[in-house]
Write an enzyme that holds these catalytic residues in place. Structure first.
Site, mmCIF file in Angstrom:
data_model
loop_
_atom_site.group_PDB
_atom_site.id
_atom_site.type_symbol
_atom_site.label_atom_id
_atom_site.label_comp_id
_atom_site.label_asym_id
_atom_site.label_seq_id
_atom_site.Cartn_x
_atom_site.Cartn_y
_atom_site.Cartn_z
ATOM 1 N N ARG A 13 0.831 -1.197 0.000
ATOM 2 C CA ARG A 13 0.000 0.000 0.000
ATOM 3 C C ARG A 13 0.868 1.251 0.000
ATOM 4 O O ARG A 13 0.360 2.362 0.051
ATOM 5 C CB ARG A 13 -0.866 0.050 1.266
ATOM 6 N N ASP A 74 9.529 -6.342 1.066
ATOM 7 C CA ASP A 74 9.695 -5.978 2.473
ATOM 8 C C ASP A 74 11.107 -5.434 2.647
ATOM 9 O O ASP A 74 12.085 -6.028 2.180
ATOM 10 C CB ASP A 74 9.444 -7.164 3.401
ATOM 11 N N ASP A 159 15.124 7.992 3.623
ATOM 12 C CA ASP A 159 16.009 8.501 2.560
ATOM 13 C C ASP A 159 16.779 9.776 2.940
ATOM 14 O O ASP A 159 17.958 9.894 2.606
ATOM 15 C CB ASP A 159 15.217 8.759 1.266
ATOM 16 N N HIS A 184 19.000 -0.644 -2.622
ATOM 17 C CA HIS A 184 18.527 -1.965 -2.201
ATOM 18 C C HIS A 184 17.356 -2.422 -3.072
ATOM 19 O O HIS A 184 17.369 -3.501 -3.624
ATOM 20 C CB HIS A 184 18.101 -1.873 -0.725
ATOM 21 N N ARG A 185 16.327 -1.558 -3.216
ATOM 22 C CA ARG A 185 15.156 -1.960 -4.005
ATOM 23 C C ARG A 185 15.506 -2.071 -5.483
ATOM 24 O O ARG A 185 15.045 -2.994 -6.162
ATOM 25 C CB ARG A 185 14.013 -0.947 -3.801
HETATM 26 P P1 ITT Z 1 4.096 -2.373 2.661
HETATM 27 O O1 ITT Z 1 4.304 -3.375 3.764
HETATM 28 O O2 ITT Z 1 2.656 -2.078 2.363
HETATM 29 O O3 ITT Z 1 4.874 -2.725 1.428
HETATM 30 P P2 ITT Z 1 5.567 -0.535 4.406
HETATM 31 O O4 ITT Z 1 5.765 0.949 4.338
HETATM 32 O O5 ITT Z 1 5.015 -1.125 5.669
HETATM 33 O O6 ITT Z 1 4.682 -0.941 3.132
HETATM 34 P P3 ITT Z 1 8.096 -1.987 4.758
HETATM 35 O O7 ITT Z 1 7.655 -2.617 6.021
HETATM 36 O O8 ITT Z 1 8.771 -2.831 3.748
HETATM 37 O O9 ITT Z 1 6.902 -1.237 4.002
HETATM 38 O O10 ITT Z 1 9.066 -0.744 4.971
HETATM 39 C C1 ITT Z 1 9.489 -0.355 6.195
HETATM 40 C C2 ITT Z 1 9.769 1.112 6.245
HETATM 41 O O11 ITT Z 1 11.105 1.325 5.814
HETATM 42 C C3 ITT Z 1 8.917 2.028 5.370
HETATM 43 O O12 ITT Z 1 7.720 2.399 5.985
HETATM 44 C C4 ITT Z 1 9.833 3.223 5.196
HETATM 45 O O13 ITT Z 1 9.760 4.045 6.345
HETATM 46 C C5 ITT Z 1 11.191 2.553 5.168
HETATM 47 N N1 ITT Z 1 11.648 2.312 3.799
HETATM 48 C C6 ITT Z 1 11.352 1.278 2.980
HETATM 49 N N2 ITT Z 1 11.974 1.430 1.801
HETATM 50 C C7 ITT Z 1 12.688 2.572 1.885
HETATM 51 C C8 ITT Z 1 13.520 3.273 0.996
HETATM 52 O O14 ITT Z 1 13.767 2.842 -0.224
HETATM 53 N N3 ITT Z 1 14.069 4.412 1.422
HETATM 54 C C9 ITT Z 1 13.842 4.899 2.666
HETATM 55 N N4 ITT Z 1 13.044 4.297 3.548
HETATM 56 C C10 ITT Z 1 12.477 3.144 3.172
#
Ligand code: ITT
Length: 204
Positions: A13, A74, A159, A184-185
């Site tokens: 989401r 994730d 970020d 990473h992504r």
């Molecule tokens: P979904 O589970 O719906 O995918 P989420 O926001 O809960 O969304 P995650 O648990 O994977 O997703 O991400 C954990 C947190 O890490 C996310 O809310 C961001 O605050 C941070 N995060 C994830 N990817 C990031 C990125 O590329 N750059 C900076 N912060 C990031």
């Protein structure tokens, strides 16, 4: 009659992640849906101990509910000086419903007295692709260090305080395309792209 276009659904989401994933997979021959296209689906609780567990759970649950191949992401930020925190709990670091800013503020406070040479951190993304038969996992990581204060207006989440190794800029000071090239992504997506190409039998 032409065949309807193939579809893949993203198990997230998080609009910011969706933007990055769409950019990286744009040239592949399928329509990328997201949870926004299925507003009535129940929330998946991210209660796993690892990114792998959570990514797998999100992809499998969505695949079962929609019947479509599903891709989940994730991600966690692992800070060495904090024994790997916030890690798998990165989205809820400052508590349930925490905003990006709340999480950044808490992390900066936890790191306030940590000197520059001890501020190393790693972002890690695990992606799971569930097609109804198997689940395949890919991953990507990016090393860097934490800034002492936010820098830059782009990106999302942590970020503004993550300075990519080998430079002085945070992810928030990069364009989305630049971030995807080294993040990473972006790295996980390069591997996911290969899986998806095989699944949809796309030639190189
Ligand atoms: P979904 O589970 O719906 O995918 P989420 O926001 O809960 O969304 P995650 O648990 O994977 O997703 O991400 C954990 C947190 O890490 C996310 O809310 C961001 O605050 C941070 N995060 C994830 N990817 C990031 C990125 O590329 N750059 C900076 N912060 C990031």
């Amino acid at each position: 009659m032409p065949l309807p276009p193939a579809r893949v659904v993203l198990a997230t989401r998080n609009r910011d992640k969706i933007l990055e994933i769409r950019e990286a997979l744009a040239s592949l021959p399928f329509v990328l849906l997201s949870l926004d296209d299925f507003p009535d689906l129940p929330e998946v609780e991210e209660d796993g101990d690892t990114l792998e567990d959570n990514a797998r759970k999100k992809a499998v649950t969505l695949q079962r509910h929609t019947g479509l191949p599903a891709l989940a992401d994730d991600t966690g930020l692992f800070v060495a000086a904090l024994n790997g925190a916030p890690g798998v709990r990165s989205s809820r670091y400052a508590g349930p419903g925490a905003s990006y800013q709340d999480n950044v503020r808490k992390l900066l406070a936890a790191m306030e007295t940590v000197p520059p040479e001890c501020r190393s951190a790693r972002f890690r993304t695990v992606m799971a692709f569930a097609d109804g038969n198997t689940v395949q996992l890919v991953e990507g990581s990016c090393d860097g260090r934490l800034a002492f204060a936010p820098q830059g207006e782009g990106g999302f989440g942590y970020d503004p305080i993550f300075i990519v190794a080998g430079g002085e800029r945070t992810f928030a000071e990069m364009s989305l395309i630049e971030k995807n090239r080294v993040s990473h992504r972006g790295r996980a997506l390069a591997a996911a792209r290969q899986l998806l190409k095989q699944y949809f039998r796309v030639e190189d």
